[in-house]
Design an enzyme around this catalytic site. Structure first.
Site, PDB file in Angstrom:
ATOM      1  CG  ASP A 162       7.303   6.104 -11.481  1.00 21.03           C
ATOM      2  OD1 ASP A 162       7.858   5.114 -12.001  1.00 21.03           O
ATOM      3  OD2 ASP A 162       6.105   6.117 -11.143  1.00 21.03           O
ATOM      4  CB  SER A 209      -0.961  -0.006   1.190  1.00 21.36           C
ATOM      5  OG  SER A 209      -1.933  -1.003   1.026  1.00 21.36           O
ATOM      6  CE  LYS A 217      -5.228  -3.461   0.977  1.00 20.34           C
ATOM      7  NZ  LYS A 217      -5.593  -2.046   0.771  1.00 20.34           N
TER       8      LYS A 217
END
Length: 723
Positions: free
Chosen positions: A495, A484, A510
């Site tokens: 990124d 999560s 998740k």
């Protein structure tokens, strides 16, 4: 960080919130069971992020999973029962739409009948001695095992299952007997061991052990059936309801009123127990999460994936939890602070041992961020461990993970930190706002995560604060249990190419958010009392590059295997997970500070390819997988012992992994030294953490990567005085 973030979402990944749907629909069915079917199906259709059609395909899956939930070991129902039930295989969807519960009524009545009959079967089986010299096996692949054709076949299935349970007891007693004979130098006559000096009996015969094993198993089975007898019709109906709702996804769940109370308690963090969450799959109860700050976590007593086989209260006989409802197993394990529970555990690596745990209150302090200094090759590095993304919902500014990490960074900078390791291993998630704020400590500004809600457009959550708390080299550690919020953080830093991600091939996966909806809000008049709540998936997370963190998680830049590498622990291994998908990327600029980002990753992978310890870790992980895939077990004592001896010999090969040392020295920050001098408990905790770090191969490689990373505009002196 901008204050407006305080009003975004519910600010947590599993948010306890109430969602209302505008409806003129009346829920006035006089039958409570039918009312619940009506309520839950409505909320699922209107509120779930990815609602499913109630069709024949859905019906067939509910049918299969429900029967498996009722009879996972296939030792109650006969093939003739299943043939009768088959008439409903494609009709459950229609019954849901019309609030018809005739299928449940049929299965419930038949189950009660078969369980009553099985009580006579197990007592009869355990009244007859087992022949542990007989060559036979048991197949525990119950998913592929057909239902028994008749009572004779069913009785033999019971016999093998009970014999398998008795065999482990028999083997344990035999091992103790052999140790006693060896230590006492005893002589054996007709199976009975005598002391050489006064010819006193010091150990019983194997025949007595066999009888004792059966008696112990009979007592345990009687206790199990006492628990089953206490279950009411509504308890079985809750199982039916949850089979329906979990077809939508593994995190959607119906809470009966008493379960909702327990959920609220666990969310508040104020509860007593062992500090672990359990999950039942294929009739096995396993540790699904170790709660930071709890007794299990503090004592390093259990790991995710460990199977709980038996539970014993202090001074009492152990009770097998095989086939037991998860709630009943939890009730046996939980208890008041200060009391002890003894768990017979099958470790992830195959070892079986008894673990004594003193129940206690979960120490929230242990869930907070903590840091350490470490020196390598004349350079000073910092490591921050973050067990979860915590927040005080009554006052965000009072205490949260992001502000605490920021403070630790400042203290580490004052001690001359030249590179930072952020450890998110085993971090199961937490507050969404703190993820955005935490990411903002390492970038100037920009998007951190994209969120899509039920029936709504995407929302891009951004860091709008230009301040950078740390612009030096950064490595983030993850594993298969990083989930999560941890995945959002790792994905954003990856990124941006702001940090090198080191750890498992992929994180948990998740990428969804759940809300808890009070079902009582839909009832204008309620003569039934509390009808419970539904935890339902309402949102999905996406990386700023567009891909979802759901199912695929985050792939590490540098992959290092661990014991979870090949076993089923991630979202992809759950039943009915939502799929991975992709949306448009957000507008962001890649971090331009590193001069050798790709080269540092390549160097790390080259180092690890030559590392013999990494090869051994991978070999161990593959062996653990083969252990979990094993379905056939001997019921012959000699064969059983030979298998155990073979496993023990293999485990010796991997002992070097437990003895590994990285020869690094970890120290607390100066501000903590004065606290440690006054607090012996804190001193013990930090000592244990530093010892763990000194055996951590992953941290060692993280420091190697920090040494390789070069930041064009980074100056230790300049960073150290930043506000």
């Amino acid at each position: 960080m901008k204050r407006k973030f305080a009003y975004l979402l519910g600010a947590i990944l599993i948010s306890v919130a109430s969602c209302s749907f505008i409806t003129n629909k009346k829920f006035d069915n006089p039958d409570k069971d039918k009312l619940l079917i009506d309520l839950i199906s409505y909320v699922l259709e209107k509120g779930h992020y990815s609602p499913k059609d109630f069709d024949d395909k859905f019906s067939e899956q509910v049918y299969k999973d429900y029967l498996n939930a009722l009879d996972p070991l296939k030792r109650y129902f006969l093939a003739s029962d299943i043939k009768e039930f088959d008439a409903y295989k494609d009709a459950i969807d229609d019954q849901i739409k019309t609030s018809d519960i005739s299928f449940f009524n049929l299965t419930y009545t038949r189950l009660m009948q078969r369980m009553k009959e099985s009580e006579g079967i197990y007592k009869e089986v355990l009244n007859t001695p087992f022949d542990f010299d007989k060559k036979e096996e048991i197949n525990v692949d119950y998913d592929s095992l057909p239902y028994a054709k008749n009572e004779k076949e069913l009785k033999d299935r019971w016999r093998k299952q009970l014999k398998f349970s008795a065999l482990s007891r028999y083997a344990d007693q035999s091992d103790e007997r052999e140790k006693l004979i060896k230590s006492e130098g005893a002589s054996v006559d007709k199976g009975v061991a005598f002391s050489d000096d006064d010819k006193k009996i010091i150990a019983s015969s194997p025949k007595d052990f066999e009888k004792k094993a059966r008696e112990s198993l009979l007592s345990q089975m009687n206790d199990t059936y006492d628990v089953l007898d206490d279950m009411e019709r509504k308890d079985w109906f809750d199982i039916y309801l949850n089979t329906i709702v979990t077809e939508f996804d593994p995190h959607t769940y119906y809470f009966a009123p008493e379960e909702k109370e327990r959920f609220d308690t666990s969310m508040s963090g104020s509860f007593e127990g062992i500090g672990a969450q359990l999950q039942k799959k294929n009739d096995k109860i396993k540790i699904s999460q170790v709660i930071s700050g709890g007794p299990v976590w503090r004592g390093k007593l259990l790991d995710v994936g460990d199977e709980i086989m038996k539970v014993a209260q202090e001074g009492k006989e152990p009770v097998s939890v095989a086939g037991m409802r998860l709630d009943d197993a939890v009730k046996m394990i939980k208890g008041p602070k200060g009391t002890k529970v003894i768990l017979t555990v099958k470790r992830v690596d195959g070892n079986i041992e008894d673990v004594s745990i003193t129940r206690d209150v979960v120490e929230l302090e242990e869930t907070y961020a903590k840091s350490s200094l470490v020196k390598k090759d004349g350079k000073t590095f910092g490591i921050i461990n973050l067990p979860k993304f915590y927040v005080d919902f009554t006052d965000y500014d009072k205490r949260n993970a992001a502000s605490d990490v920021a403070k630790e960074i400042e203290k580490l900078k004052k001690s001359g930190m030249q590179g930072l390791v952020l450890d998110l291993r085993d971090n199961g998630g937490g507050s969404l706002k703190t993820v955005v704020d935490l990411a903002g400590l390492f970038i100037k500004n920009g998007p951190v995560v994209q969120v899509k809600s039920t029936g709504a457009h995407k929302e891009v959550l951004e860091d709008k604060d230009d301040r950078i708390q740390w612009d030096g080299p950064l490595v983030i550690l993850v594993n298969e249990l990083s989930a999560s919020a941890s995945e959002i953080m790792a994905a954003a830093m990856q990124d941006y190419k702001r940090a090198v991600i080191i750890g498992s091939k992929q994180t948990y996966g998740k990428g969804t958010v759940q809300n808890v909806i009070d079902l009582n809000q839909f009832l204008q008049s309620n003569s039934y009392g509390d009808v419970g709540a539904l935890k339902i998936t309402t949102q999905k997370f996406y990386r700023i590059s567009g891909g979802s963190t759901q199912l695929k998680g985050v792939n590490s830049d540098v992959v290092i295997p661990d014991k979870y590498s090949y076993i089923d622990v991630g979202e992809r291994d759950q039943e009915n997970p939502l799929p991975w998908d992709k949306i448009d990327a957000a507008n962001y600029n890649v971090w331009s500070g590193y001069t050798d980002y790709s080269e540092a990753i390549a160097n790390s992978n080259a180092r690890l390819a030559k590392n013999k310890d990494i090869s051994l870790i991978d070999e161990n992980a593959k062996w653990i997988r083969t252990q979990q895939d094993e379905k056939m077990f001997p019921l012959n004592y000699k064969s059983y012992k030979a298998e155990i001896a073979k496993d023990e010999e293999t485990i010796k090969k991997f002992k070097a992994l437990r003895d590994y040392k990285n020869n690094l020295s970890f120290t607390s920050l100066p501000y903590e030294d004065s606290l440690i001098a006054k607090d012996t408990v804190l001193a013990m905790k930090r000592k244990r953490w530093h010892e763990d770090l000194s055996k951590d191969l992953y941290v060692e490689e993280a420091l190697n990567v920090l040494e390789d990373l070069k930041v064009s505009n980074f100056s230790k002196q300049n960073v150290a005085v930043k506000d």
